[in-house]
Design a protein around this motif. Structure first.
Motif, mmCIF file in Angstrom:
data_model
loop_
_atom_site.group_PDB
_atom_site.id
_atom_site.type_symbol
_atom_site.label_atom_id
_atom_site.label_comp_id
_atom_site.label_asym_id
_atom_site.label_seq_id
_atom_site.Cartn_x
_atom_site.Cartn_y
_atom_site.Cartn_z
ATOM 1 N N LEU A 1 0.816 -1.217 0.000
ATOM 2 C CA LEU A 1 0.000 0.000 0.000
ATOM 3 C C LEU A 1 0.848 1.265 0.000
ATOM 4 O O LEU A 1 0.455 2.279 -0.579
ATOM 5 C CB LEU A 1 -0.963 -0.021 1.183
ATOM 6 N N THR A 2 2.022 1.224 0.629
ATOM 7 C CA THR A 2 2.924 2.375 0.597
ATOM 8 C C THR A 2 3.415 2.624 -0.825
ATOM 9 O O THR A 2 3.428 3.761 -1.295
ATOM 10 C CB THR A 2 4.120 2.159 1.550
ATOM 11 N N LEU A 3 3.807 1.557 -1.499
ATOM 12 C CA LEU A 3 4.253 1.697 -2.893
ATOM 13 C C LEU A 3 3.118 2.175 -3.786
ATOM 14 O O LEU A 3 3.324 3.005 -4.673
ATOM 15 C CB LEU A 3 4.821 0.373 -3.403
ATOM 16 N N GLN A 4 1.916 1.671 -3.553
ATOM 17 C CA GLN A 4 0.764 2.107 -4.344
ATOM 18 C C GLN A 4 0.472 3.588 -4.110
ATOM 19 O O GLN A 4 0.214 4.327 -5.058
ATOM 20 C CB GLN A 4 -0.462 1.265 -3.989
ATOM 21 N N ALA A 5 0.526 4.017 -2.851
ATOM 22 C CA ALA A 5 0.271 5.430 -2.539
ATOM 23 C C ALA A 5 1.317 6.319 -3.194
ATOM 24 O O ALA A 5 0.994 7.384 -3.741
ATOM 25 C CB ALA A 5 0.265 5.648 -1.024
ATOM 26 N N TYR A 6 2.561 5.893 -3.155
ATOM 27 C CA TYR A 6 3.639 6.709 -3.711
ATOM 28 C C TYR A 6 3.570 6.770 -5.233
ATOM 29 O O TYR A 6 3.692 7.847 -5.823
ATOM 30 C CB TYR A 6 4.990 6.136 -3.266
ATOM 31 N N THR A 7 3.358 5.621 -5.871
ATOM 32 C CA THR A 7 3.385 5.598 -7.337
ATOM 33 C C THR A 7 2.114 6.155 -7.973
ATOM 34 O O THR A 7 2.076 6.341 -9.189
ATOM 35 C CB THR A 7 3.641 4.175 -7.873
ATOM 36 N N THR A 8 1.098 6.423 -7.191
ATOM 37 C CA THR A 8 -0.104 7.072 -7.734
ATOM 38 C C THR A 8 -0.219 8.518 -7.271
ATOM 39 O O THR A 8 -1.239 9.157 -7.530
ATOM 40 C CB THR A 8 -1.382 6.302 -7.337
ATOM 41 N N SER A 9 0.825 9.033 -6.618
ATOM 42 C CA SER A 9 0.791 10.421 -6.165
ATOM 43 C C SER A 9 1.037 11.372 -7.337
ATOM 44 O O SER A 9 1.637 11.004 -8.354
ATOM 45 C CB SER A 9 1.857 10.656 -5.085
ATOM 46 N N GLU A 10 0.569 12.580 -7.187
ATOM 47 C CA GLU A 10 0.750 13.588 -8.235
ATOM 48 C C GLU A 10 2.232 13.853 -8.480
ATOM 49 O O GLU A 10 2.667 13.980 -9.620
ATOM 50 C CB GLU A 10 0.037 14.883 -7.843
#
Length: 177
Positions: free
Chosen positions: A142-151
Motif C-alpha cells: 500500500l505504501t508503494l501504491q500510494a507513492y506511485t499514484t501520487s501527483e
C-alpha cells in the motif's frame, strides 16, 4: 449558604465533571477516523515510520510526505475483507513485538540502522509470525501504491501526461447510415 454561592459551586462542579473525561484519555488520538479499524495515535505513528522506512526521504520526498500511511489505513479500513482487517490489526501488535525481539526497542524509537535490521529480518522471514508478515507485506504494497499514484510521482518522476496531444471535447458526430 446563599443562592449565589451555591450556583457558583454548582457551575464549578459541572465544569469539572465536563472536563474530567478528557483527562483520562490515554495517548493521542489518530488523525483519521475509521469505521472498522481501531487505530490509536501510537499505531498511526508506527505506520508512518514503517512507510517512511520503506520509501525514505532523500532528494525526493518520502512516503511520510505523501501520507502513505493514511492511504494504507483507509484502504485496509474500507476495501479489505473483515478477516484481513483483523489480521492487519493483530499484525500491528505482532510487528511491535517482533521489533522489540530483534532490536530490543520499539520500531518508532529505533535508529535507521536498527529499522533496516528489523525490516531485513522480516524480509528473510526469520522467526516472523504470520500476522506480522501480513502486516508488513500489506504496508509495503500500500505504501508503494500510494507513492506511485501520487501527483508528484506521476508528474515529476514518470512525466505522465493525462491526455496526449490535443483534446477536443465537443465534436459533432456524423449519423451512421
Amino acid at each position: 449558604m446563599d443562592r449565589r454561592t451555591s450556583i457558583k459551586s454548582l457551575l464549578v462542579i459541572s465544569a469539572g465533571a465536563a472536563i474530567f473525561p478528557s483527562c483520562l484519555q490515554e495517548g493521542k488520538k489518530a488523525s483519521i477516523t475509521t469505521r472498522n479499524l481501531k487505530i490509536s495515535g501510537a499505531d498511526e505513528e508506527l505506520l508512518s515510520e514503517v512507510s517512511e522506512s520503506i520509501i525514505p526521504k532523500t532528494d525526493t520526498p518520502g512516503a511520510k510526505d505523501f501520507s502513505a500511511h493514511l492511504f494504507a489505513i483507509m484502504m485496509i479500513d474500507e476495501c479489505a475483507p473483515p478477516e484481513d482487517r483483523e489480521k492487519f490489526q493483530k499484525g500491528i501488535k505482532a510487528f511491535e513485538d517482533f521489533s522489540k525481539k530483534i532490536a530490543n526497542i520499539s520500531f518508532v524509537k529505533a535508529s535507521p540502522e536498527q529499522r533496516a535490521q528489523i525490516l531485513t529480518s522480516l524480509e528473510t522471514k526469520k522467526e516472523v509470525s504470520e500476522d506480522a508478515d501480513f502486516f508488513f507485506n500489506s504496508m509495503k504494497k500500500l505504501t508503494l501504491q500510494a507513492y506511485t499514484t501520487s501527483e508528484y510521482y506521476l508528474t515529476k518522476v514518470r512525466n505522465f501526461k493525462l491526455v496526449p496531444g490535443k483534446f477536443y471535447g465537443c465534436v459533432p458526430v456524423k449519423k451512421a447510415s
